[in-house]
Design a protein around this motif. Structure first.
Motif, mmCIF file in Angstrom:
data_model
loop_
_atom_site.group_PDB
_atom_site.id
_atom_site.type_symbol
_atom_site.label_atom_id
_atom_site.label_comp_id
_atom_site.label_asym_id
_atom_site.label_seq_id
_atom_site.Cartn_x
_atom_site.Cartn_y
_atom_site.Cartn_z
ATOM 1 N N TYR A 208 -4.726 65.437 -10.448
ATOM 2 C CA TYR A 208 -5.453 65.155 -9.207
ATOM 3 C C TYR A 208 -6.575 64.141 -9.478
ATOM 4 N N ALA A 209 -7.276 64.354 -10.586
ATOM 5 C CA ALA A 209 -8.439 63.517 -10.900
ATOM 6 C C ALA A 209 -8.055 62.080 -11.207
ATOM 7 N N LEU A 210 -6.886 61.882 -11.797
ATOM 8 C CA LEU A 210 -6.471 60.523 -12.143
ATOM 9 C C LEU A 210 -6.423 59.631 -10.909
ATOM 10 N N LYS A 211 -5.893 60.152 -9.804
ATOM 11 C CA LYS A 211 -5.775 59.328 -8.599
ATOM 12 C C LYS A 211 -7.134 59.109 -7.946
ATOM 13 N N GLN A 212 -8.013 60.098 -8.051
ATOM 14 C CA GLN A 212 -9.358 59.931 -7.500
ATOM 15 C C GLN A 212 -10.151 58.892 -8.277
ATOM 16 N N SER A 213 -10.040 58.930 -9.598
ATOM 17 C CA SER A 213 -10.850 58.056 -10.449
ATOM 18 C C SER A 213 -10.251 56.672 -10.618
ATOM 19 N N PHE A 214 -8.918 56.591 -10.572
ATOM 20 C CA PHE A 214 -8.225 55.317 -10.801
ATOM 21 C C PHE A 214 -7.210 55.115 -9.670
ATOM 22 N N PRO A 215 -7.675 54.701 -8.486
ATOM 23 C CA PRO A 215 -6.794 54.677 -7.304
ATOM 24 C C PRO A 215 -5.629 53.699 -7.389
ATOM 25 N N ASP A 216 -5.681 52.720 -8.324
ATOM 26 C CA ASP A 216 -4.529 51.817 -8.462
ATOM 27 C C ASP A 216 -3.557 52.274 -9.551
ATOM 28 N N LEU A 217 -3.828 53.428 -10.158
ATOM 29 C CA LEU A 217 -2.967 53.962 -11.205
ATOM 30 C C LEU A 217 -1.742 54.631 -10.588
ATOM 31 N N ALA A 218 -0.549 54.299 -11.065
ATOM 32 C CA ALA A 218 0.681 54.956 -10.627
ATOM 33 C C ALA A 218 0.995 56.082 -11.615
ATOM 34 N N VAL A 219 1.081 57.309 -11.118
ATOM 35 C CA VAL A 219 1.251 58.483 -11.979
ATOM 36 C C VAL A 219 2.684 59.008 -11.867
ATOM 37 N N LEU A 250 16.126 58.233 -20.600
ATOM 38 C CA LEU A 250 15.273 57.086 -20.918
ATOM 39 C C LEU A 250 15.571 55.872 -20.046
ATOM 40 N N SER A 251 16.815 55.694 -19.677
ATOM 41 C CA SER A 251 17.158 54.554 -18.820
ATOM 42 C C SER A 251 16.540 54.721 -17.434
ATOM 43 N N LEU A 252 16.645 55.943 -16.888
ATOM 44 C CA LEU A 252 16.029 56.217 -15.592
ATOM 45 C C LEU A 252 14.514 56.113 -15.681
ATOM 46 N N LEU A 253 13.963 56.613 -16.781
ATOM 47 C CA LEU A 253 12.518 56.549 -16.974
ATOM 48 C C LEU A 253 12.037 55.098 -17.052
ATOM 49 N N GLU A 254 12.796 54.255 -17.708
ATOM 50 C CA GLU A 254 12.419 52.849 -17.822
ATOM 51 C C GLU A 254 12.366 52.177 -16.449
ATOM 52 N N ILE A 255 13.374 52.453 -15.629
ATOM 53 C CA ILE A 255 13.383 51.901 -14.272
ATOM 54 C C ILE A 255 12.175 52.404 -13.487
ATOM 55 N N SER A 256 11.871 53.694 -13.634
ATOM 56 C CA SER A 256 10.747 54.290 -12.906
ATOM 57 C C SER A 256 9.422 53.687 -13.347
ATOM 58 N N ILE A 257 9.273 53.468 -14.652
ATOM 59 C CA ILE A 257 8.033 52.865 -15.148
ATOM 60 C C ILE A 257 7.879 51.442 -14.616
ATOM 61 N N GLN A 258 8.976 50.685 -14.631
ATOM 62 C CA GLN A 258 8.923 49.313 -14.138
ATOM 63 C C GLN A 258 8.506 49.276 -12.662
ATOM 64 N N ARG A 259 9.122 50.144 -11.861
ATOM 65 C CA ARG A 259 8.776 50.184 -10.435
ATOM 66 C C ARG A 259 7.340 50.655 -10.234
ATOM 67 N N ALA A 260 6.933 51.624 -11.039
ATOM 68 C CA ALA A 260 5.562 52.119 -10.948
ATOM 69 C C ALA A 260 4.563 51.021 -11.297
ATOM 70 N N TYR A 261 4.892 50.251 -12.314
ATOM 71 C CA TYR A 261 3.976 49.180 -12.706
ATOM 72 C C TYR A 261 3.916 48.094 -11.639
ATOM 73 N N ASP A 262 5.063 47.794 -11.036
ATOM 74 C CA ASP A 262 5.066 46.831 -9.936
ATOM 75 C C ASP A 262 4.196 47.324 -8.786
ATOM 76 N N TYR A 263 4.291 48.641 -8.509
ATOM 77 C CA TYR A 263 3.486 49.188 -7.419
ATOM 78 C C TYR A 263 1.996 49.182 -7.778
ATOM 79 N N HIS A 264 1.691 49.482 -9.024
ATOM 80 C CA HIS A 264 0.303 49.364 -9.491
ATOM 81 C C HIS A 264 -0.224 47.954 -9.233
ATOM 82 N N GLN A 265 0.597 46.952 -9.547
ATOM 83 C CA GLN A 265 0.165 45.574 -9.348
ATOM 84 C C GLN A 265 -0.063 45.272 -7.870
ATOM 85 N N THR A 266 0.786 45.853 -7.004
ATOM 86 C CA THR A 266 0.594 45.696 -5.569
ATOM 87 C C THR A 266 -0.745 46.274 -5.129
#
Length: 309
Positions: A208-219, A250-266
């Motif tokens: 919970y705290a991660l999103k409050q403290s770092f609002p652009d962080l994708a968890v 790991l393949s699914l996780l890699e896709i998820s991380i990539q999408r999460a990072y793209d969303y972080h950048q957004t």
């Protein structure tokens, strides 16, 4: 000359007419309310109107609520989506995170005042951020040599697997909350991957705290936990980006991380969008059950200091 005030639009879908009548009665003073029992009718309405909030039941005969909300996301991404259901169904909770990207998961019977507060908050956020969606969200950015990912997990093997496979990311590991504090205070991360427990302790409050403290962080939550009520809290209080079960693919996780990072950048490019991930407050009763390490983590980032003094 009389000026007509345009009310924000809200749409409800449920297979029970009596529930729709009740919801319309509660919100007609503040919103232009549309109700239906038909998914296609809802989709058509949203396509042809600027709707701020859509609230869907989950168990309906023609289509599940999470499927309805995914369709709404596809045709109207600025519309804020809420699931209102009488069932804490595990599959529905997971899909609402991974597919619907919902704002809140609310269980029936609802408290009217609480529901009104959530709807009013969602409406204001939708109004404040609607113009962002008319722009190009994927603003071009300089190439980043290493994009940083934080792994909060007991397992060194899991961390090493990620480090070896995901070479496009700079992966850091915290196997304790003390190490997580150190890393978060000294570096900026775009994505965090975390289990719900660490060292035998429930660290949901840390998520919970991660999103409050770092609002652009994708968890991303990577866990074997299959408790729907905990996952509902991770939506409402942590606004987690994705849920992934253990053991990890790991393949699914890699896709998820990539999408999460793209969303972080957004979220970095368009800070207004961070408001769409505002989280519910943690109650005073809940804080009493937190372990000392969790309390230290929260206090370190300015959360709940008065409670833990």
């Amino acid at each position: 000359m009389i000026t007509t005030v345009t009310k924000p639009k809200i749409a409800f879908i449920d297979d029970e007419d009596r529930i729709l009548r009740s919801l319309k009665m509660h919100f007609r003073a503040t919103h232009d309310v549309f109700t239906t029992t038909e998914p296609d009718e809802l989709l058509s309405y949203v396509q042809n109107n600027e709707v701020q909030v859509v609230i869907s039941d989950q168990r309906m005969p023609k289509k599940l609520g999470v499927e309805v909300l995914k369709d709404i996301k596809d045709v109207s991404p600025h519309t804020i989506r809420i699931l209102l259901t009488g069932y804490a169904d595990l599959t529905a909770v997971i899909d609402s995170i991974n597919e619907g990207e919902i704002f809140r998961y609310i269980t029936k019977p609802w408290q009217t005042d609480e529901l009104k507060n959530i709807v009013n908050q969602a409406t204001q956020i939708a109004l404040q951020t609607k113009d962002v969606f008319k722009e190009n969200l994927q603003v071009a950015q300089p190439t980043i040599a290493k994009r940083k990912v934080l792994v909060i997990d007991d397992s060194e093997m899991v961390y090493l697997q990620m480090q070896q496979k995901f070479t496009q990311f700079e992966t850091h590991w915290a196997n304790s909350l003390e190490k997580a504090i150190e890393l978060l205070e000294n570096d900026r991360f775009g994505v965090a991957i975390t289990d719900v427990s660490l060292g035998g302790e429930n660290i949901s409050p840390v998520i919970y705290a991660l999103k409050q403290s770092f609002p652009d962080l994708a968890v991303l939550v990577l866990t074997s936990l299959n408790d729907s009520h905990t996952l509902i809290d991770l939506i409402n209080k942590g606004q987690v980006y994705r849920y992934l079960p253990r053991p990890s693919n790991l393949s699914l996780l890699e896709i998820s991380i990539q999408r999460a990072y793209d969303y972080h950048q957004t979220l970095v490019n368009q800070p207004k969008l961070q408001a769409r991930h505002v989280v519910d407050a943690v109650t005073e009763v809940e804080t009493r059950s937190f372990g000392n390490k969790v309390k230290k983590f929260l206090s370190r980032f300015g959360i709940g200091k008065s409670r833990f003094a």
